[in-house]
Enzyme design. Sequence first.
Site, PDB file in Angstrom:
ATOM      1  N   GLY A 122      54.480 -46.844  -6.327  1.00 17.96           N
ATOM      2  CA  GLY A 122      55.261 -47.799  -5.550  1.00 17.96           C
ATOM      3  C   GLY A 122      55.256 -47.383  -4.102  1.00 17.96           C
ATOM      4  O   GLY A 122      54.275 -46.825  -3.626  1.00 17.96           O
ATOM      5  N   SER A 123      56.351 -47.628  -3.404  1.00 17.52           N
ATOM      6  CA  SER A 123      56.397 -47.295  -1.982  1.00 17.52           C
ATOM      7  C   SER A 123      57.789 -47.547  -1.428  1.00 17.52           C
ATOM      8  O   SER A 123      58.583 -48.276  -2.016  1.00 17.52           O
ATOM      9  CB  SER A 123      55.404 -48.154  -1.178  1.00 17.52           C
ATOM     10  OG  SER A 123      54.116 -48.093  -1.704  1.00 17.52           O
ATOM     11  N   ASN A 124      58.048 -46.957  -0.261  1.00 16.96           N
ATOM     12  CA  ASN A 124      59.161 -47.360   0.594  1.00 16.96           C
ATOM     13  C   ASN A 124      58.571 -47.895   1.890  1.00 16.96           C
ATOM     14  O   ASN A 124      57.648 -47.289   2.440  1.00 16.96           O
ATOM     15  CB  ASN A 124      60.067 -46.167   0.944  1.00 16.96           C
ATOM     16  CG  ASN A 124      60.545 -45.422  -0.281  1.00 16.96           C
ATOM     17  OD1 ASN A 124      61.152 -45.991  -1.169  1.00 16.96           O
ATOM     18  ND2 ASN A 124      60.260 -44.116  -0.330  1.00 16.96           N
TER      19      ASN A 124
ATOM     20  N   ASN B  41      60.083 -51.619  -3.828  1.00 16.24           N
ATOM     21  CA  ASN B  41      59.470 -52.087  -5.075  1.00 16.24           C
ATOM     22  C   ASN B  41      60.368 -52.911  -5.975  1.00 16.24           C
ATOM     23  O   ASN B  41      59.925 -53.359  -7.029  1.00 16.24           O
ATOM     24  CB  ASN B  41      58.841 -50.943  -5.879  1.00 16.24           C
ATOM     25  CG  ASN B  41      57.873 -50.134  -5.059  1.00 16.24           C
ATOM     26  OD1 ASN B  41      58.074 -48.958  -4.826  1.00 16.24           O
ATOM     27  ND2 ASN B  41      56.829 -50.777  -4.570  1.00 16.24           N
TER      28      ASN B  41
END
Length: 826
Positions: A227-229, A506
Amino acid sequence: MARGTRKPPRSVAALLALLAVTACSEDTPEPQPPPPPQGPRFEATIRRTSHGIPHITGKDLGSVAYGQGYAFAQDHFCSLADQVIKVRGERARYLGPGPGNAHVASDLGYLSLDLYTRARQAVPRLKADVRTMLQGYVAGYNRYLEETGPGGLPAACANAAWAKPIDEVDLMAYHISLGLLTSSFQFISAIAAAQPPAPPGITTLPQETFEAPSLEQLQALRERDVGSNGWAIGAERAQGGRGMLVANPHFPWQGELRFWESHLTVPGVMNVYGVGLLGVPGVLIGFNDHIAWTHTVSAGQRMTLYRLKLAPGKPTHYLYDGKEWPLTARTHTVSVLQPDGSLVPLTRTLYSSHFGPIIVIPGAADWSPQVAYTYCDANLTNTQMISQFHGMNRAKNLQEFQEAFATHQGIPWVNTVAADRDGTTWYVDGAAAPNLSNAAIQSWLKASSGADPLATQLLRSANLVLLDGSTSANAWVEAPGARTPGLVPFSQAPKLSRRDFVFNANDSYWLTNPAAPLPELSPMHGFARRAPSPRTRMNMQMLTEVTPAGASGADGKFTLDELQAAILNNRSITSELLLAQVVERCQRTPSATYGGKTVDLTKACATLSAWNGRFDADSTGAVLWREFTGIYPGPHFFDKGSLFLQGFNPDAPITTPNTLVPAPSTGEDPALVNLAQAVTVLQGANIALDVPLATVQFAPRGDKRIGLHGGLHRDGVANVISYDTLQSTVVDQPPARGPVLVPATGLTSEGYVVANGSSFLMALEFTGQGVNARALLTYSESSDPASPYYRDQTELFARKQWRAVRFTEEDILADPALTQVTLSAD
């Protein structure tokens, strides 16, 4: 006409004719070619600064891509060569059948998707500037191979027969395959394994068997820490009054999903810096002089599954709107390398409906005499990804940036957050999404809420949508302006512009800014008003708090130093909500029963009491806390239940859930029993309760073990560090690890092996003088263990030591490690 309502093709010719329409309907004819170039066709200068970062200048777009392809090949040649034989369907030819016929299944699965037909049709229709970049990149990659020779390649592919030149169709086919990451990618072996049941009384000849993904494996895909920020800070929250950005994608540290960093300049045309996936020209996450952007994997759907009702006694015919239609059968042959070096052909017939390929999920979605399962993929017709990113790379303002989305609609599976130099931020979930009618959505919501056990199981376990494929009522609906018929057009995608901030971690589009929740849209974009993940909650906490100890300080306005510190502060939302309560209970009752034994919790109480609640390298208590919270069942542990007393309230998304479930009036406290279990597990693994995190959490890099800070997604830490194998590579493999003792936390007898998580870290601010950015590529620039750029940045990351991004000519020339080479080609 709704997508899925076309009459199924009755021949291969008809299928190819249909493919030609659907695969290319979004492209535009190629403009007239420019006049013949003067001098070499491609000419580029590659300057590498510290840590091997290439700054590439070209006289035109083809030239800068030529330099990029060459520099990329220096760092990752083998990885792309491997991916090309994957999409060509040639792994079994060069590598043999693979464990459990995995290479054969991969070849058959990719051949069934017909990526090369799609690519051949798409390449001539690319606009001239995009196609010349594709050609330049291929030429640069091939030049590296020609200069190096097969024997000079990195050990992973030295003298390998499959390490060979590529062409622009290879590259386009590979780009299409990248768009399938959250859709067809997970079903490749499920396609190869799908065979019709034998009619009653008929015995079929034995066939090669392939291991299709089980529902448990698909569930594991959903729960991976991929995922990611992404934070975009606007003028109202930036101390400098201009746009700021934090990029923090979480991706595998090996294989085709690694990022590679570069700086591309065509004077007067383009000046862009950032990272892209391997083998992709241009920049996917980064900035230019006017705008900065990053991406996070979208919570929306990229495909829908369909249950087909089969005609009685005819397992290859299905009923659709009351009529009987045949499945399309296509026979594929792959060559399989044998131990003696010979090649043996293997032929298999695979099937598809008008929705897409037939698949099997053993024990859940099997092909029986009554039903078969198929799916429709929103990105199988996406040939616009490179055009999309090229438009973003060259945007001179936010409006042009947005126009790239409206024009190309080529984003495959990510959200985008962006900030411009004037301090406006923007969020969009522009990823390809199915456009279902409201009636179809309501029918599915009912089915997946218990009315249809399999639809319910698929949604809850693997976030998959299962629809009734016997009626056109569930087909995708055409809407004006969509890239391909049946997709949600850009005009209807979730989006928000603010002057304070937008972010994503996400979860769905809904809480892009908690002060302005977006209205509920189709669940194909993700669900609104649902409990966000612990990591999303931690993101919101840091972005909204205004306290002296908060991420943006007492004034609530971020400096670049504060942004940089925030994304790696390793705060844990679960510890901030519950640690004090657990310690209080533990100190009051410092023992509990687990496994029939009384466990002394005195040391555990003291360890947690002394812990600062963060997952820093030297944190003592983080390991014990992770194993304690890891006992609570996922993926919905972060809501009212066995851990939290107060459940999620959609009207208070930042402050709920909260409060540890109280101890019962009689009997043992479940929280302390779980703590006793965590103590027992760690003692059994010979890990001290108060061990510093980086002692047992590490990344193997060659012969070195680098201890790391960071937490898991479920720890509620922004800086995710974990182990994951979401990749299809046969080179640059993830490090081996021993038996997993606790699946939820990844604990092994050696601790936590890192192979995934924070990858490209960037904190950026626009100033009156230009762009001020700092970055880290956590796994370093090269995948070749012999390269000096194999682990140098990993060691920086371990120390939270960011490096300044060299974007100006002055900064590049000032680097003491500067090297330069100029290349040209006719």
